[in-house]
Motif scaffolding. Structure first.
Motif, PDB file in Angstrom:
ATOM      1  N   PHE A 138       0.828  -1.204   0.000  1.00 50.06           N
ATOM      2  CA  PHE A 138       0.000   0.000   0.000  1.00 50.06           C
ATOM      3  C   PHE A 138       0.866   1.259   0.000  1.00 50.06           C
ATOM      4  CE2 PHE A 138      -2.469   3.146   2.529  1.00 50.06           C
ATOM      5  CZ  PHE A 138      -3.521   3.320   1.652  1.00 50.06           C
ATOM      6  N   PHE A 192      -1.858  11.937  -0.948  1.00 53.49           N
ATOM      7  CA  PHE A 192      -2.559  10.849  -1.639  1.00 53.49           C
ATOM      8  C   PHE A 192      -2.878   9.715  -0.672  1.00 53.49           C
ATOM      9  CE2 PHE A 192      -1.074  12.466  -5.812  1.00 53.49           C
ATOM     10  CZ  PHE A 192      -2.294  12.406  -6.458  1.00 53.49           C
ATOM     11  N   TRP A 193      -1.894   9.384   0.147  1.00 53.87           N
ATOM     12  CA  TRP A 193      -2.096   8.262   1.068  1.00 53.87           C
ATOM     13  C   TRP A 193      -3.193   8.556   2.082  1.00 53.87           C
ATOM     14  CZ3 TRP A 193       3.839   7.857   1.153  1.00 53.87           C
ATOM     15  CH2 TRP A 193       4.257   6.930   0.182  1.00 53.87           C
ATOM     16  N   GLU A 195      -5.698  10.476   1.618  1.00 53.44           N
ATOM     17  CA  GLU A 195      -6.974  10.319   0.904  1.00 53.44           C
ATOM     18  C   GLU A 195      -7.333   8.842   0.748  1.00 53.44           C
ATOM     19  OE1 GLU A 195      -6.923  14.454  -1.718  1.00 53.44           O
ATOM     20  OE2 GLU A 195      -5.977  12.644  -2.513  1.00 53.44           O
ATOM     21  N   ASP A 196      -6.310   8.018   0.445  1.00 50.49           N
ATOM     22  CA  ASP A 196      -6.558   6.576   0.281  1.00 50.49           C
ATOM     23  C   ASP A 196      -6.964   5.912   1.591  1.00 50.49           C
ATOM     24  OD1 ASP A 196      -5.983   6.779  -2.330  1.00 50.49           O
ATOM     25  OD2 ASP A 196      -3.987   5.855  -2.235  1.00 50.49           O
ATOM     26  N   LYS A 199     -10.598   6.708   1.762  1.00 48.72           N
ATOM     27  CA  LYS A 199     -11.445   6.125   0.713  1.00 48.72           C
ATOM     28  C   LYS A 199     -11.318   4.610   0.644  1.00 48.72           C
ATOM     29  CE  LYS A 199     -11.373   9.894  -2.632  1.00 48.72           C
ATOM     30  NZ  LYS A 199      -9.940  10.158  -2.836  1.00 48.72           N
ATOM     31  N   ASP A 200     -10.083   4.116   0.577  1.00 42.86           N
ATOM     32  CA  ASP A 200      -9.893   2.679   0.317  1.00 42.86           C
ATOM     33  C   ASP A 200      -9.952   1.839   1.583  1.00 42.86           C
ATOM     34  OD1 ASP A 200      -9.527   3.613  -2.161  1.00 42.86           O
ATOM     35  OD2 ASP A 200      -7.380   3.154  -2.309  1.00 42.86           O
TER      36      ASP A 200
END
Ligand SMILES: Nc1ncnc2c1ncn2[C@@H]1O[C@H](COP(=O)(O)OP(=O)(O)OP(=O)(O)O)[C@@H](O)[C@H]1O
Ligand SMILES: [Mg+2]
Lengths: 254, 358
Positions: A138, A192-193, A195-196, A199-200
């Motif tokens: 990840f 980005f991470w 946000e991930d 979200k993810d």
């Protein structure tokens, strides 16, 4: 019932009122950011949540359960993980070992089984290893898997610390200044991470951050503190345009 | 240079990385088994001491090298083990039972002492454990009708399931077997969650706690295991020297036990073995050297502790990773030849550490 609640939190160190009457709620799945000038009491709030200090008054609730008063090591079991402003890694261990330590709360084996390294221990170790590898994938840490932490550059250590926190499998992730000391590129990756994460992985994030462009990019709501007191709470735009916040950062405008 | 290509997580969990490593350990085992045939009786006796110190080293390494907690009172656990063995043997208890009792009793003593003592850190912990050492030494001196006080206790030879351990070769094999079992257990522990929790506590207590590690519990477990191992070593030691008295368990012995791991190299069980060999070999080397030194120096009392101290200081300054660290560097030099770089093992100071949270 909200996911996470801080109720009238206050703490004093001798004469210093580090945090005074701070209350806020974090909803499941949001990114909630605390901002404020140096010494505002942001890290102290994290230390209160980690139960490193008992609050002078007020309480903290997580998923409806009061956590203030528990033993500090219990916080991880409840699903709260944190990173530290000044990076606190296990220096004399490899990246992989650091992540495996993050699996401590998922421990299933007893001491005597471990001494003999019986089949249940072997199976559990392989499961821990797989879980650690997921996080390595990840966060793109494959290259550093077997490197000793002590020799890694600052930017990588920052990511390793996030990775270690994630291997605990948190529901709530506390990040203390995730982008401090990173170059613009690394900072961008970090955004980005985060946000991930939301979200993810569906992890709720409570973050302290100085970099306002990162804050506005990822935060759902922002709380501004100054000298331990709440100044403003709202969306990033609302808080940044609040006159009291501007005053706290820039001094009084005549 | 060897490369490892892993295709399966099970490979990460294995005891030995590859066939080459297995080969070397088998060769080592064969050499150790053949030793009594090859060496004279006197040297086998010294090997027995080295093996006993290996067990001590394993315990100290666990506590100091892996958990980061100091103890300057471990001779007390050596004494608990030795006196338990002496008293139980005198009552006709079989060796397997008395040895287990020695381990258990020292372990329990370690647990009880560890609980309050391990709230302390650094120099305070050192002083508290040292005080404990004094207390135990005083108790065995005064408790004459049990321990024999200063006139000590005599031990008979071991009867190991009907086999009389009546020579050094047999004693050597007994110790070798115990060392193998103990080291395997410790290595297993270190590649399991408990061992990793120890390392976590050593490197950052605050992080360890935030990973859900109960600091007091794991420190106490580490202290108790190390005390239990020391107790086993104490029982064997008592049999090896056949006579025990309080001054064999004084502060100097505690210090020697702790320095063993610094000289051998912190944070590896190889280091414990190197340290044990060093501690036993050094006095022999000094005796040998005396013949070649000017009499004014050779006749001085306190020559041995002085040399010991100087070597310890030299290690702390020039080779903080100990003998094992030196060995790793030499091995790396040869496996990378000619590409070894001078600064390869130097630690990067790429960050600033704050003590704000301490
Ligand atoms: N353990 C402590 N003992 C005494 N005072 C403390 C302690 N921890 C924090 N403080 C004080 O509390 C105040 C808030 O500190 P805190 O570390 O929370 O600030 P911060 O908002 O995280 O600042 P920064 O942006 O510099 O990280 C400071 O005045 C600090 O000196
Ligand atoms: Mg801070």
């Amino acid at each position: 019932m909200s996911f996470f609640t801080a109720e009238n939190l206050s703490i004093q160190f001798g004469g210093v009122k580090a945090v005074t009457n701070v209350s806020f709620e974090v909803e499941r799945g949001e990114v909630f950011t605390i901002i404020g000038p140096n010494g505002a009491g942001k890290t102290t709030i994290f230390n209160l949540i980690s139960l490193i200090y008992p609050p002078t008054s007020g309480r903290i609730l997580f998923e409806g359960q009061e956590i203030t008063g528990l033993a500090p090591h219990r916080v991880a079991n409840l699903g709260i993980a944190r990173t530290f402003q000044n990076i606190e890694l296990f220096e004399h261990a490899t990246v992989l070992q650091n992540l495996l330590i993050g699996r401590h709360t998922h421990r299933t084996t007893a001491l005597w089984q471990e001494l003999l390294f019986l089949p249940p221990v072997r199976r559990a170790e392989i499961a821990h290893r797989e879980a650690a590898e997921k996080v390595i994938d990840f966060l793109d840490l494959q290259h550093y898997r077997d490197s000793f932490v002590a020799g890694l550059p600052y930017g990588v250590r920052k990511v390793v610390e996030l990775a270690r926190a994630l291997t605990t499998g948190p529901k709530l992730q506390l990040l203390d200044e995730p982008s401090s000391g990173l170059n613009p590129e690394e900072s961008d990756d970090m955004a980005f991470w985060i946000e991930d994460l939301k979200k993810d992985l569906g992890i709720t994030v409570l973050m302290v951050e100085h970099d306002m462009s990162l804050v506005s990019r990822v935060s759902d709501r922002v709380l501004a503190l100054n000298q331990g007191e709440m100044l403003a709470l709202g969306t990033s735009r609302e808080v940044q345009s609040d006159p009291r916040v501007i005053e706290a950062y820039l001094g009084k405008q005549e | 240079m060897r490369f490892y290509f892993k295709t399966d997580y099970a490979q990460d969990v294995r005891l030995f990385q590859d066939g080459v490593q297995v080969f070397w350990y088998v060769a080592l085992a064969a050499a150790l088994l053949a030793l009594p045939v090859l060496l004279p009786e006197y040297l086998i006796g010294q090997m027995v001491f080295i093996l006993i110190y290996c067990i001590i080293g394993a315990g100290m390494m666990l506590l100091i090298g892996y958990t980061g907690q100091i103890s300057l009172g471990h001779a007390a656990f050596l004494a608990v083990g030795a006196y338990t063995e002496a008293l139980l043997q005198a009552r006709g208890v079989p060796f397997a039972v008395s040895l287990s009792a020695a381990a258990l009793l020292s372990g329990v003593a370690g647990f009880i002492i560890g609980m309050p003592a391990l709230r302390l850190k650094g120099i305070y912990l050192a002083i508290a454990t040292m005080a404990f050492g004094f207390i135990v030494e005083e108790v065995i001196t005064r408790w004459e009708h049990v321990t024999g006080g200063n006139s000590g206790k005599q031990l008979k030879q071991i009867d190991f399931f009907g086999i009389a351990i009546d020579n050094d070769a047999r004693f050597y094999y007994l110790c070798l077997g115990l060392v193998a079992v103990i080291f395997l257990g410790m290595i297993n522990l270190m590649r399991s969650p408990t061992g990793r929790a120890f390392v976590a506590i050593r490197d950052s207590e605050i992080s360890a706690q935030s990973m859900g590690i109960h600091l007091a519990r794991y420190k106490t477990i580490s202290f108790a295991i190390s005390a239990a191992l020391t107790g086993v070593a104490g029982a064997l030691y008592a049999h090896k020297v056949q006579f025990i008295s309080p001054e064999q368990f004084n502060l100097l012995v505690s210090i020697e036990m702790a320095t063993l791991v610094f000289i051998g190299g912190l944070g590896s069980f190889h280091g414990a073995v190197f340290g044990a060999a060093f501690i036993i070999a050094l006095p022999q080397v000094i005796v040998f050297m005396k013949d070649y030194l000017p009499t004014a120096i050779a006749q001085q009392t306190g020559l041995q502790p002085t040399i010991f101290g100087l070597i310890l200081i030299a290690f702390l300054i020039f080779e903080p990773l100990g003998i094992y660290g030196r060995w790793v560097k030499i091995r790396t030099y040869f496996s990378l030849f000619p590409f070894y770089r001078g600064g390869m093992f130097r630690r990067q100071k790429a960050y600033m550490k704050s003590d704000r949270l301490k």
